[in-house]
Design a protein around this motif. Structure first.
Motif, short mmCIF file in Angstrom:
data_model
loop_
_atom_site.label_atom_id
_atom_site.label_comp_id
_atom_site.label_asym_id
_atom_site.label_seq_id
_atom_site.Cartn_x
_atom_site.Cartn_y
_atom_site.Cartn_z
N TYR A 218 0.81 -1.21 0.00
CA TYR A 218 0.00 0.00 0.00
C TYR A 218 0.85 1.27 0.00
CZ TYR A 218 -3.90 -3.09 1.15
OH TYR A 218 -4.83 -4.09 1.12
N PHE A 219 1.98 1.24 0.72
CA PHE A 219 2.76 2.46 0.91
C PHE A 219 4.06 2.47 0.10
CE2 PHE A 219 0.22 1.94 4.75
CZ PHE A 219 -0.39 3.17 4.83
N SER A 220 4.42 1.34 -0.51
CA SER A 220 5.62 1.22 -1.32
C SER A 220 6.86 1.57 -0.46
CB SER A 220 5.54 2.11 -2.56
OG SER A 220 6.62 1.83 -3.41
N SER A 221 7.96 1.93 -1.12
CA SER A 221 9.18 2.34 -0.43
C SER A 221 10.01 3.18 -1.40
CB SER A 221 9.98 1.11 0.03
OG SER A 221 10.49 0.40 -1.10
N ASP B 94 2.82 1.63 -6.56
CA ASP B 94 4.13 2.24 -6.80
C ASP B 94 4.02 3.31 -7.89
OD1 ASP B 94 5.13 0.51 -4.97
OD2 ASP B 94 6.20 -0.76 -6.39
N LEU B 95 3.28 2.99 -8.93
CA LEU B 95 3.10 3.92 -10.05
C LEU B 95 2.31 5.15 -9.61
CD1 LEU B 95 3.49 4.48 -13.06
CD2 LEU B 95 1.40 3.19 -13.50
N ILE C 16 2.17 6.48 -6.51
CA ILE C 16 3.01 7.32 -5.66
C ILE C 16 4.10 8.01 -6.49
CG2 ILE C 16 4.60 7.31 -3.71
CD1 ILE C 16 3.01 4.99 -2.55
N LEU C 17 4.68 7.28 -7.46
CA LEU C 17 5.70 7.88 -8.33
C LEU C 17 5.11 9.06 -9.11
CD1 LEU C 17 8.44 7.95 -9.75
CD2 LEU C 17 7.58 6.21 -11.33
N SER C 18 3.92 8.89 -9.65
CA SER C 18 3.29 9.99 -10.41
C SER C 18 3.02 11.19 -9.52
CB SER C 18 1.98 9.49 -11.04
OG SER C 18 2.21 8.39 -11.90
N ILE C 19 2.58 10.95 -8.28
CA ILE C 19 2.32 12.05 -7.35
C ILE C 19 3.61 12.79 -7.00
CG2 ILE C 19 1.57 12.59 -5.00
CD1 ILE C 19 -0.45 10.29 -5.26
N LEU C 20 4.69 12.04 -6.79
CA LEU C 20 5.98 12.68 -6.48
C LEU C 20 6.49 13.51 -7.65
CD1 LEU C 20 7.80 9.79 -4.56
CD2 LEU C 20 6.76 11.86 -3.61
N ILE C 21 6.29 13.01 -8.87
CA ILE C 21 6.70 13.78 -10.04
C ILE C 21 5.88 15.06 -10.15
CG2 ILE C 21 6.79 13.76 -12.57
CD1 ILE C 21 7.47 10.79 -12.40
N LEU C 22 4.59 14.97 -9.86
CA LEU C 22 3.74 16.16 -9.86
C LEU C 22 4.23 17.18 -8.83
CD1 LEU C 22 0.11 14.73 -10.25
CD2 LEU C 22 1.34 16.19 -11.86
N CYS C 23 4.64 16.70 -7.66
CA CYS C 23 5.19 17.61 -6.65
C CYS C 23 6.44 18.30 -7.17
CB CYS C 23 5.51 16.84 -5.37
SG CYS C 23 4.07 16.19 -4.50
N ALA C 24 7.31 17.53 -7.84
CA ALA C 24 8.54 18.10 -8.38
C ALA C 24 8.23 19.13 -9.47
CB ALA C 24 9.43 16.99 -8.94
N ILE C 25 7.25 18.84 -10.32
CA ILE C 25 6.86 19.79 -11.37
C ILE C 25 6.31 21.07 -10.76
CG2 ILE C 25 5.18 20.18 -13.22
CD1 ILE C 25 5.50 17.25 -13.99
N ALA C 26 5.47 20.92 -9.73
CA ALA C 26 4.90 22.11 -9.08
C ALA C 26 5.99 22.98 -8.47
CB ALA C 26 3.90 21.67 -8.00
N VAL C 27 6.97 22.36 -7.82
CA VAL C 27 8.09 23.11 -7.24
C VAL C 27 8.89 23.80 -8.34
CG1 VAL C 27 10.27 22.89 -5.99
CG2 VAL C 27 8.25 21.68 -5.17
N LEU C 28 9.13 23.09 -9.45
CA LEU C 28 9.90 23.66 -10.56
C LEU C 28 9.18 24.87 -11.17
CD1 LEU C 28 12.25 23.52 -12.59
CD2 LEU C 28 10.87 21.92 -13.94
N GLY D 88 -2.90 3.36 -12.36
CA GLY D 88 -2.22 2.63 -11.29
C GLY D 88 -3.15 2.23 -10.17
N SER D 89 -4.12 3.09 -9.82
CA SER D 89 -5.07 2.74 -8.76
C SER D 89 -6.03 1.65 -9.21
CB SER D 89 -5.85 3.99 -8.35
OG SER D 89 -6.64 4.48 -9.42
#
Length: 273
Positions: free
Chosen positions: A60-63, A244-245, A247-259, A237-238
């Motif tokens: 559920y939470f991946s790593s 994993d996919l 959470i990875l997509s959400i993290l990439i979205l966070c990185a894009i928002a910061v950029l 992915g859901s």
């Protein structure tokens, strides 16, 4: 590396107290930066340890390591770059259209005050409406595809941007406008010489908010009508329980928002200088 002469001369003109103050400010900025890095590293390390020791269910939470491995696989197959580029393209077009349409509408409202006062309540109503409620209607009207997703992105930030710009234009010092008219200028010249130039700092701040809203609207559109993009990857992915996919997509979205926010911050600093 040589220090510029003008910088050395400026430092020599500072008093001891001023140099100490600047040194403390520099140390404070460095400590904040390293504190952020340490916090992020500690969070990732704790997350990995919790997954390895079964404190949390890695299904559920991946790593972090599993997500990093999936990131490498998707980047190697060029699948992830395609989805990222599509989301960036849709967000960029949505953002530019939000800014352009808002600038045109707010300018018209300022130039024709009666029009602005008449339409302002309707803009407030549309801005208060949950934009996710509009997305199904947009899909029914336009079908699926890029135009629908871009329109979803526009709908999230457009009405609020128009209202903010219109209010910013209306807060211009009336004495400055009176000076233009006293010197023989018309209303258009007052706008181009006084109102809009004086509103540029607020315009940049509004743009910083709307670049994030455009990304949010695009993801909503990709949830419902996309066949590519990071929003589509999250839904896919859901559905197949490949978290994993997700959470990875959400993290990439966070990185894009910061950029994107960092780019707007850089632009704001250059304009302020």
């Amino acid at each position: 590396m040589k220090t510029p002469k003008n910088k050395i001369k400026a430092n020599e003109n500072y008093s001891e107290g001023q140099r100490n103050f600047l040194h403390r400010k520099k140390l404070y900025r460095i400590s904040i930066t390293w504190g952020r890095i340490l916090f992020l590293f500690s969070f990732l390390l704790l997350w990995q340890i919790a997954a390895d020791r079964k404190w949390i269910d890695s299904f559920y939470f991946s790593s972090p390591l599993a997500i990093l491995q999936l990131f490498y696989e998707k980047m190697s197959s060029l699948e992830l770059p395609i989805h990222i580029s599509i989301t960036l393209m849709e967000s960029g077009i949505s953002f530019l259209l939000i800014i352009l349409l808002s600038l045109i509408a707010a300018s018209c409202f300022w130039y024709f005050p009666a029009l602005g006062q008449m339409l302002e309540p309707f803009l407030i109503l549309l801005n208060s409406l949950p934009k996710s409620a509009l997305a199904p209607l947009i899909i029914v009207w336009m079908g699926t595809g890029y135009p629908t997703i871009i329109l979803c992105g526009i709908s999230v930030g457009l009405f609020g941007c128009i209202l903010n710009l219109y209010q910013t234009f209306g807060q211009t010092d009336p004495e400055r406008i009176k000076l233009i008219t006293t010197l023989g200028g018309n209303r258009l010249q007052a706008f181009t010489k006084v109102v809009f130039p004086g509103s540029i700092p607020a315009f940049i701040s509004i743009s910083k908010v709307n670049i994030g809203l455009a990304l949010v609207g695009v993801i909503i559109g990709e949830f419902l009508a996309g066949r590519q993009g990071l929003g589509y990857l999250i839904i896919y992915g859901s559905q197949v329980f490949q978290l994993d996919l997700v959470i990875l997509s959400i993290l990439i979205l966070c990185a894009i928002a910061v950029l994107l926010y960092g780019i707007m911050n850089l632009l704001e600093r250059k304009l302020n200088r």
